[in-house]
Design a protein around this motif. Structure first.
Motif, PDB file in Angstrom:
ATOM      1  N   GLN A  86     -10.389 -13.330 -12.560  1.00  0.00           N
ATOM      2  CA  GLN A  86     -10.346 -12.974 -11.148  1.00  0.00           C
ATOM      3  C   GLN A  86      -9.585 -14.005 -10.332  1.00  0.00           C
ATOM      4  O   GLN A  86      -8.868 -13.658  -9.385  1.00  0.00           O
ATOM      5  N   THR A 138       0.851  -1.185   0.000  1.00  0.00           N
ATOM      6  CA  THR A 138       0.000   0.000   0.000  1.00  0.00           C
ATOM      7  C   THR A 138       0.883   1.230   0.000  1.00  0.00           C
ATOM      8  O   THR A 138       2.045   1.182   0.422  1.00  0.00           O
ATOM      9  N   LEU A 195      -7.041  -2.330 -10.798  1.00  0.00           N
ATOM     10  CA  LEU A 195      -8.153  -2.160  -9.861  1.00  0.00           C
ATOM     11  C   LEU A 195      -7.828  -2.779  -8.511  1.00  0.00           C
ATOM     12  O   LEU A 195      -8.176  -2.233  -7.456  1.00  0.00           O
ATOM     13  N   ARG A 196      -7.158  -3.931  -8.534  1.00  0.00           N
ATOM     14  CA  ARG A 196      -6.795  -4.564  -7.261  1.00  0.00           C
ATOM     15  C   ARG A 196      -5.765  -3.727  -6.511  1.00  0.00           C
ATOM     16  O   ARG A 196      -5.850  -3.563  -5.283  1.00  0.00           O
ATOM     17  N   HIS A 234     -14.283   4.051 -12.483  1.00  0.00           N
ATOM     18  CA  HIS A 234     -13.404   3.739 -11.357  1.00  0.00           C
ATOM     19  C   HIS A 234     -12.772   5.035 -10.836  1.00  0.00           C
ATOM     20  O   HIS A 234     -11.600   5.318 -11.111  1.00  0.00           O
ATOM     21  N   GLN A 284      -5.396  -0.500  -6.720  1.00  0.00           N
ATOM     22  CA  GLN A 284      -6.095   0.661  -6.172  1.00  0.00           C
ATOM     23  C   GLN A 284      -6.847   0.285  -4.902  1.00  0.00           C
ATOM     24  O   GLN A 284      -6.832   1.024  -3.915  1.00  0.00           O
ATOM     25  N   ALA A 285      -7.504  -0.875  -4.932  1.00  0.00           N
ATOM     26  CA  ALA A 285      -8.267  -1.318  -3.768  1.00  0.00           C
ATOM     27  C   ALA A 285      -7.372  -1.535  -2.554  1.00  0.00           C
ATOM     28  O   ALA A 285      -7.828  -1.415  -1.415  1.00  0.00           O
ATOM     29  N   GLU A 286      -6.107  -1.846  -2.802  1.00  0.00           N
ATOM     30  CA  GLU A 286      -5.166  -2.073  -1.705  1.00  0.00           C
ATOM     31  C   GLU A 286      -4.561  -0.772  -1.179  1.00  0.00           C
ATOM     32  O   GLU A 286      -3.730  -0.797  -0.279  1.00  0.00           O
TER      33      GLU A 286
END
Length: 267
Positions: A214, A15, A34-35, A60, A37-39
């Protein structure tokens, strides 16, 4: 990717990074973006098509975008200047852009244009991208270059010779850069996808023999979280191709690979 015990992606924290992924407007690249960013990372997606970039920013929020054509040296230089001006803390580069073409080398006119385009995109593109960012990355205390090869770097699919060759070159480039950059703050990590359900080839998204996108991303991030010093990111599905020669069953691997439909072998 998040873990109470491990907070690194190679030499990269899971992160708080700033990550540039040229070629991430779809498929594996977008899923990784996207993953990330989510982290909790700042993510910049690069691509040629303005409409796709606009769609990504609309769908997004928080994802940054920059237009870049990785086959064009001038576009790479311009995009690099923009990215570094807007994100001077950039510490991760993932050269993701790639194409895959079915070629017939037995036909006099059936392959040369495709081969040249594939080499320009899959090999010269990442080389030029790394050249554009390497000096900046070397100024960072912790930086990562994540190259993207393929299971087909290690076992050839008959119908995609130029793709196979470029991915084998990316593998050896990664190995060589890792040696040259040893002792610096830049780590080289190689992502080696198997066949994944994307649009790399027509019909591949619906192939039952390809790995769900995924599931691939989840396994990649699990590997990173549990093996922070990994140099080659290999999901289980790619090991059949990756280690045929080491196991001594390379000929069987090649025969099995080429008995599949192209969509099940693409990566």
């Amino acid at each position: 990717m998040a873990s109470a015990q491990v907070d690194r992606l190679g030499a990269m924290h899971t992160t708080g990074n700033t990550v540039f992924i040229p070629g991430a407007t779809s498929g594996i690249g977008l899923a990784l973006a996207l993953r990330l960013q989510a982290e909790g990372n700042t993510v910049i997606v690069g691509g040629r098509r303005t409409e796709l970039l606009e769609r990504i920013t609309a769908e997004h929020p928080g994802i940054h975008v920059v237009r870049i054509d990785t086959t064009d040296p001038d576009s790479i230089r311009t995009a690099a200047q923009q990215v570094l001006a807007e994100h001077p803390d950039l510490d991760v580069l993932v050269p993701m852009a790639g194409i895959m073409r079915i070629e017939d080398w037995t036909s006099p006119d059936g392959f040369l244009a495709s081969a040249e385009e594939t080499v320009n995109t899959n090999l010269l593109g990442p080389i030029r991208l790394i050249a554009a960012f390497i000096e900046h990355l070397r100024t960072r205390p912790d930086a990562t270059i994540m190259t993207v090869s393929s299971g087909l770097a290690f076992a050839p699919l008959r119908v995609t010779p130029s793709y196979n060759a470029t991915k084998a070159a990316i593998h050896m480039l990664s190995e060589s850069l890792r040696l040259q950059l040893a002792g610096t703050g830049v780590r080289v990590v190689e992502l080696e996808p198997p066949s994944v359900r994307t649009d790399l080839l027509p019909g591949q998204r619906d192939s039952q023999s390809a790995m769900p996108l995924q599931a691939f991303v989840d396994e990649v991030f699990d590997i990173i979280a549990t093996r922070p010093d990994v140099t080659e990111i290999q999901v289980e599905n790619v090991k059949f191709l990756r280690y045929g020669e080491a196991r001594g069953d390379y000929d069987d691997v090649v025969a099995t690979l080429n008995s599949l439909d192209p969509h099940g072998a693409a990566s």
